[in-house]
Design an enzyme around this catalytic site. Structure first.
Site, mmCIF file in Angstrom:
data_model
loop_
_atom_site.group_PDB
_atom_site.id
_atom_site.type_symbol
_atom_site.label_atom_id
_atom_site.label_comp_id
_atom_site.label_asym_id
_atom_site.label_seq_id
_atom_site.Cartn_x
_atom_site.Cartn_y
_atom_site.Cartn_z
ATOM 1 N N GLU A 154 -14.620 9.633 -17.657
ATOM 2 C CA GLU A 154 -13.566 9.887 -16.680
ATOM 3 C C GLU A 154 -12.577 10.866 -17.304
ATOM 4 O O GLU A 154 -12.083 10.657 -18.409
ATOM 5 C CB GLU A 154 -12.868 8.563 -16.296
ATOM 6 N N ASN B 253 -10.901 1.796 -16.876
ATOM 7 C CA ASN B 253 -11.496 1.340 -15.619
ATOM 8 C C ASN B 253 -12.880 0.817 -15.992
ATOM 9 O O ASN B 253 -13.807 1.595 -16.220
ATOM 10 C CB ASN B 253 -11.631 2.499 -14.619
ATOM 11 N N GLU C 2 -4.273 0.598 -9.824
ATOM 12 C CA GLU C 2 -5.342 1.380 -9.213
ATOM 13 C C GLU C 2 -6.577 0.502 -8.955
ATOM 14 O O GLU C 2 -7.685 0.824 -9.373
ATOM 15 C CB GLU C 2 -5.690 2.603 -10.078
ATOM 16 N N ASP D 162 2.302 10.346 -14.541
ATOM 17 C CA ASP D 162 0.917 10.312 -15.004
ATOM 18 C C ASP D 162 0.540 11.613 -15.700
ATOM 19 O O ASP D 162 -0.223 12.401 -15.142
ATOM 20 C CB ASP D 162 -0.007 10.070 -13.795
ATOM 21 N N GLU E 32 1.491 6.319 -24.946
ATOM 22 C CA GLU E 32 0.155 6.847 -24.640
ATOM 23 C C GLU E 32 0.274 8.309 -24.246
ATOM 24 O O GLU E 32 0.953 8.657 -23.281
ATOM 25 C CB GLU E 32 -0.475 6.027 -23.498
ATOM 26 N N GLU F 190 -6.329 16.553 -18.298
ATOM 27 C CA GLU F 190 -6.529 16.267 -16.872
ATOM 28 C C GLU F 190 -5.671 17.143 -15.966
ATOM 29 O O GLU F 190 -6.179 17.775 -15.044
ATOM 30 C CB GLU F 190 -6.248 14.786 -16.611
ATOM 31 N N GLU G 101 3.068 25.689 -18.050
ATOM 32 C CA GLU G 101 4.117 25.084 -17.218
ATOM 33 C C GLU G 101 4.700 26.120 -16.255
ATOM 34 O O GLU G 101 4.962 25.826 -15.089
ATOM 35 C CB GLU G 101 5.215 24.529 -18.122
HETATM 36 O O1 GCW Z 1 -4.025 9.032 -12.928
HETATM 37 C C1 GCW Z 1 -5.017 8.395 -13.439
HETATM 38 C C2 GCW Z 1 -6.228 9.225 -13.740
HETATM 39 C C3 GCW Z 1 -7.349 8.245 -13.786
HETATM 40 C C4 GCW Z 1 -7.053 7.251 -14.908
HETATM 41 C C5 GCW Z 1 -5.669 6.642 -14.716
HETATM 42 C C6 GCW Z 1 -5.265 5.735 -15.858
HETATM 43 C C7 GCW Z 1 -8.609 5.992 -16.186
HETATM 44 O O2 GCW Z 1 -6.407 10.198 -12.759
HETATM 45 O O3 GCW Z 1 -8.533 8.932 -13.989
HETATM 46 O O4 GCW Z 1 -8.020 6.250 -14.948
HETATM 47 O O5 GCW Z 1 -4.737 7.638 -14.588
HETATM 48 O O6 GCW Z 1 -4.600 6.219 -16.758
HETATM 49 O O7 GCW Z 1 -5.605 4.564 -15.829
#
Ligand code: GCW
Length: 605
Positions: free
Chosen positions: A107, A150, A232, A311, A333, A339, A439
């Site tokens: 992922e 996940n 999520e 995020d 973290e 991403e 940015e």
């Molecule tokens: O925003 C999200 C990402 C997901 C990710 C999640 C997380 C692993 O798009 O892909 O899932 O954050 O950090 O749990």
């Protein structure tokens, strides 16, 4: 053979090496350096290096000798003085979180498929896993969480049917001082015959206790479990009316007898939001959830908080939770996987971001540092050859959060490439500026989330605007941004007084967060005299010009192949991406505002 951070990986590490000390001695031989080692177990991960007649003596704990060897080899290769006095890591857990799935996909992975999972099973080249261990050890990373937070079936079975494989994999990484961690599914008892996963149910507790015993019998030095719960659509304690401290503590108590830690992620928010509901503001969620629980977590729970409240956007303020919690062990973290920051196509060196976060939070308030990994099966490990910098620098930064971003980037460029000094400086400069450039063409003034939904690469200002994920820019013909002051959603009030005041005043708020905290009309006059709309146009044009300049500079570098071709091919895509951002975002705001660019550049209509 000279020591270099990545090139040395071409020389295999023999499988006969069984301990950090043996690896250390091997590395010294490879580098043709006279290093002697003395183990002083009390030093743990620490080490001290001293000059002897014809070489160096490295005294260190069981893994400390290995860290000492790498630090010394780095210094020798760079022509620098080895570190003086005893060295100890600032964070005891320096963790890589890999979002690898059992089917071999990753992922948010941008460097190929998983290095250890494929076809719902473990599948790896042991030689390459040893190289991985060596790469991690060489920068002090000591925990590898091997599966996605996940947890998709059959990954639950990593602590079940797959335990023999897990143990074998752990065995390969052990000589490098790397311990495994596993992401677990909070509802696993229900897949094993129980009708609940309620953390206060004694059958659930007994189930996890027994499970922990089985797991630790197979992998006695497992670092612990990582959990994404009630986030999520992942299961969690909320389903039973229990809070996150109750959920985390229940699991932590099962790990405690074995010395394991329970890392609990603070990434929770309502992902089923109604965009018309202006009272709910996603960045508020983590603080609202966890501040009332401060002091309620067991001592082997670590709450892992993303660096910003959203995020991993290109620009976010530091998470107020990291500033607010006083009686909870925390990990920050970060996300090395690019991403939202260019998919390991566009350049985005992260040390400047980490510096800002740690300067705000203070390293002393953290027990651990984690980063989502950027590795995959690609020949060069990270897709973009320069993305390796982020992994390299993360390890050293977690060891010493006082590190200077420029120095880390310099080190990596010098260890990795033999370039003439002027070219090396050009490369280091490109990397140091890369975040600011990215940015500028994607998210100037604190505007975030204007990405392609799902993919998260490339512009789409309407992509997330009316959806359930709670990520809005609220642009209309009058203005853009969200008022997060006390008069608005109140998010700014989650910060300590002085920061709350700073962020709440549009005249004082740092420009790069202006539209994160404020809703402003297009005619708002910025401190430099330009209007907001003109700044939006100018920043996107400037960012794109800067991308062109980066492309020209990259051309001049005599990088070795295949890195040169790979970097240039990606730069071509980066330039297209920058143009795309410039045109799509400027057009979007032109249509809303109806204001012409004062410099009459082309804005598509
Ligand atoms: O925003 C999200 C990402 C997901 C990710 C999640 C997380 C692993 O798009 O892909 O899932 O954050 O950090 O749990």
């Amino acid at each position: 053979m000279r020591y270099a951070w990545l090139r040395e990986l071409a020389v295999p590490v023999p499988e006969t090496l069984k301990s950090p000390l043996e690896v250390a001695a091997f590395e010294a031989r490879q580098a043709a350096e006279r290093l002697r080692f003395a183990v002083d177990e009390k030093m743990g991960e620490g080490y001290a290096a001293e000059k002897t007649g014809d070489g160096y003596l490295v005294t260190g704990g069981t893994t400390g000798v290995l860290y000492g060897a790498y630090a010394l080899l780095r210094a020798l290769r760079l022509g620098e003085e080895p570190p003086r006095g005893a060295q100890f890591p600032r964070c005891s857990l320096r963790m890589l979180n890999c979002w690898d799935n059992m089917d071999g996909t990753i992922e948010r992975g941008y460097a190929g498929r998983s290095l250890w999972l494929e076809g719902d099973a473990f599948a790896y080249d042991p030689g390459r896993v040893r190289q991985l261990g060596r790469m991690l050890a060489s920068v002090g990373i000591n925990v590898l969480c091997l599966n996605n937070v996940n947890v998709h079936a059959p990954a639950q079975q990593l602590i079940g049917d797959f335990l023999p494989d897990l143990a074998a994999f752990a065995g390969i990484l052990r000589p490098f001082g790397v311990r495994l961690m596993v992401s677990v599914d909070f509802s696993m008892p229900m897949q094993c015959g129980l009708n609940t996963a309620d953390p206060l149910d004694s059958r659930v507790q007994a189930w996890w206790r027994e499970r922990a015993g089985i797991v630790y019998a197979a992998v006695p030095d497992l670092a612990g479990f990582l959990v994404k719960a009630d986030s999520e659509h992942r299961p969690g304690p909320n389903a039973y009316g229990r809070d996150h401290a109750q959920g985390a503590n229940m699991l932590a108590r099962t790990l405690k007898p074995f010395g394991g830690v329970l890392v609990w992620r603070a990434f929770v928010y309502n992902c089923l939001q109604d965009w018309r509901d202006r009272a709910v503001d996603r960045p508020c969620a983590a603080y609202d959830t966890y501040m009332p629980l401060d002091g309620k977590f067991d001592d082997n729970v670590i709450l892992q908080v993303k660096n910003g409240p959203y995020d991993f956007q290109v620009r976010e303020p530091v998470s107020p939770l990291l500033l607010g919690l006083k009686n909870t062990a925390m990990a920050v973290e970060f996300q090395l996987a690019q991403e939202y920051t260019g998919h390991q196509i566009d350049l985005y060196a992260m040390p400047p971001l980490w510096r800002e976060v740690i300067d705000a939070v203070g390293a002393d308030s953290l027990r651990a540092m984690a980063a989502v990994g950027n590795l995959g099966r690609d020949e060069n490990w990270t897709g973009h050859p320069f993305a390796a910098l982020n992994l390299f620098a993360f390890g050293l930064f977690a060891w010493d959060p006082g590190s200077d971003p420029g120095a880390l980037i310099d080190q990596w460029t010098r260890l990795t490439y033999d370039l003439p000094e002027d070219q090396r400086k050009t490369l280091a400069g490109l990397l140091l500026d890369s975040r600011a450039v990215y940015e500028k063409y994607t998210a100037p003034l604190g505007l975030c989330w204007m990405v392609q939904p799902g993919l998260h690469y490339g512009p789409n200002p309407y992509g997330y605007e009316f959806d359930a994920w709670g990520t809005y820019n609220r642009a209309d013909r009058n203005g853009v941004g969200i008022d997060r002051t006390a008069a608005g959603t109140g998010y700014a009030c989650q910060y300590p007084e002085s920061l709350a005041r700073l962020y709440s005043d549009p005249a004082a708020c740092p420009e790069n967060l202006l539209l994160f905290f404020h809703r402003l009309p297009y005619g708002h006059v910025m401190p430099d005299g330009r209007t907001l709309i003109q700044r939006i146009y100018d920043d996107h044009f400037d960012g794109c010009e800067q991308a062109y300049a980066m492309a020209r500079a990259l051309q001049t570098l005599d990088l070795p192949e295949p890195d040169r071709s790979e970097a240039l091919a990606r730069m071509e895509k980066q330039v297209k991406n920058a143009e795309n951002w410039r045109d799509v975002i400027n057009t979007f705001f032109y249509r809303f505002s109806g204001v012409e660019d004062s410099r009459e550049r082309k804005i598509y209509e």
